[in-house]
Design a protein around this motif. Structure first.
Motif, short mmCIF file in Angstrom:
data_model
loop_
_atom_site.label_atom_id
_atom_site.label_comp_id
_atom_site.label_asym_id
_atom_site.label_seq_id
_atom_site.Cartn_x
_atom_site.Cartn_y
_atom_site.Cartn_z
N UNK A 198 35.14 30.80 27.12
CA UNK A 198 35.38 29.35 27.21
C UNK A 198 36.64 29.06 28.01
N UNK A 199 37.71 29.83 27.78
CA UNK A 199 38.95 29.59 28.51
C UNK A 199 38.77 29.86 30.01
N UNK A 200 37.94 30.82 30.34
CA UNK A 200 37.68 31.11 31.75
C UNK A 200 37.00 29.92 32.42
N UNK A 201 35.99 29.41 31.75
CA UNK A 201 35.24 28.28 32.33
C UNK A 201 36.12 27.04 32.45
N UNK A 219 39.38 24.14 40.66
CA UNK A 219 38.20 24.60 41.43
C UNK A 219 38.53 25.19 42.79
N UNK A 220 39.67 24.84 43.37
CA UNK A 220 40.00 25.31 44.72
C UNK A 220 41.06 26.40 44.75
N UNK A 221 41.50 26.83 43.58
CA UNK A 221 42.60 27.81 43.50
C UNK A 221 42.10 29.24 43.64
N UNK A 222 43.00 30.10 44.07
CA UNK A 222 42.79 31.54 43.98
C UNK A 222 43.51 32.01 42.71
N UNK A 223 42.91 32.93 42.01
CA UNK A 223 43.41 33.34 40.70
C UNK A 223 43.95 34.77 40.74
N UNK A 262 35.96 42.30 32.29
CA UNK A 262 36.29 42.36 33.72
C UNK A 262 35.20 41.70 34.56
N UNK A 263 33.96 41.95 34.21
CA UNK A 263 32.85 41.35 34.94
C UNK A 263 32.82 39.84 34.75
N UNK A 264 33.19 39.37 33.58
CA UNK A 264 33.25 37.92 33.35
C UNK A 264 34.26 37.27 34.28
N UNK A 267 32.92 37.57 38.21
CA UNK A 267 31.77 36.74 38.57
C UNK A 267 32.06 35.25 38.47
N UNK A 268 33.30 34.92 38.10
CA UNK A 268 33.70 33.51 38.02
C UNK A 268 34.78 33.14 39.04
N UNK A 269 35.68 34.08 39.33
CA UNK A 269 36.89 33.73 40.07
C UNK A 269 37.00 34.50 41.38
N UNK A 270 37.78 33.92 42.28
CA UNK A 270 38.16 34.60 43.52
C UNK A 270 39.65 34.87 43.47
N UNK A 271 40.03 36.12 43.68
CA UNK A 271 41.45 36.46 43.63
C UNK A 271 41.66 37.92 43.36
#
Length: 273
Positions: free
Chosen positions: A140-143, A150-154, A174-176, A179-183
């Protein structure tokens, strides 16, 4: 002074990192400058002195923190909007250390609710610094973070965290992220030799009230890449015992001759997208 009790046995290990960062301020040429930790230690009623003979962990903790700080600084230089998430943040002062160097970053410190409450009571907040009271395994915290930025790199940092999870559990976590973030994900991993170690023989963990169990060893970063070759890419490695060689004790210099010991703890940066 504040007396501390934790709901989770592993959480007490966060005091080790805090204490060794505070001691580094007394070194003539410190690897890591962290004047904030010393003030926090003064406000905690705890027998920190029992760690004073732990020479291996003392330098290892500092090298690891410095490696991650440097990786985050480099990441923020190359991206305009950055969110840095400390997973298992404990009482780390990284937001305070980096807020001026990384003015384009927002910091989130994630930990279990009792640790998060302790953090609020002891650690000053950086200007753009927020807590997340949650298990790292929840999604939930990831989402929520993804929706909020929405436009950030993590950049996710896991410092002294991964080895306490079963491999399949950590892989799912790790997969969660991947598959959600770019960074990037920056973390330390122990090898199989270290994972089999009895923590009662560890120079600091032997002082914990209950035996701390290592549950996961990783021999090569390619193993992590194999979890999802399209979403995970290994970028860099830091071999702890091969860095800042002049700061290690004679005992450590002899021990690192053996590859299994030298590679017992390494820091990695992985790209996720």
């Amino acid at each position: 002074m504040q007396k501390i009790a934790f709901n989770d046995d592993i959480s007490e290990t966060l005091l080790i990192n805090l204490y060794f960062r505070s001691l580094e301020n007394e070194v003539k040429e410190p690897i890591l400058k962290d004047e904030f930790s010393k003030d926090i230690v003064k406000n905690i009623d705890y027998d920190f002195a029992k760690f004073d003979s732990s020479d291996l962990s003392r330098i290892g903790v500092i090298i690891r923190a410095k490696f991650f700080d440097d990786a985050l600084i480099e990441f923020t230089k190359n991206n305009d909007e950055v969110v840095i998430v400390q997973v298992g943040a404990g009482l780390d002062t990284r937001p305070l250390r980096l807020e001026e160097i990384c003015p384009n970053a927002i910091f989130y410190d994630l930990d279990l609710p009792d640790v998060s409450a302790l953090r609020d009571s002891l650690v000053p907040k950086a200007k753009r610094n927020f807590n997340i009271a949650s298990s790292m395994l929840e999604t939930a915290w990831m989402d929520e973070l993804k929706a909020k930025h929405p436009n950030a790199k993590f950049a996710f940092v896991l410092e002294g965290v991964a080895m306490y999870f079963e491999k399949e559990v950590f892989k799912e976590f790790f997969l969660n992220l991947a598959r959600r973030f770019e960074g990037i994900v920056a973390l330390d991993l122990i090898n199989n030799f270290a994972a089999k170690m009895d923590s009662r023989k560890h120079d600091t963990l032997k002082f914990m009230k209950k035996a701390v169990v290592f549950k996961m060893g990783i021999e090569d970063p390619s193993e992590v890449e194999e979890w999802d070759k399209t979403a995970i890419k290994h970028l860099s490695t830091g071999v702890m015992m091969s860095m800042y060689k002049d700061r290690w004790s004679l005992r450590a210099r002899i021990m690192r001759i053996f590859p299994s010991i030298r590679n017992s703890c390494r820091m990695f940066v992985f790209k996720i997208n």
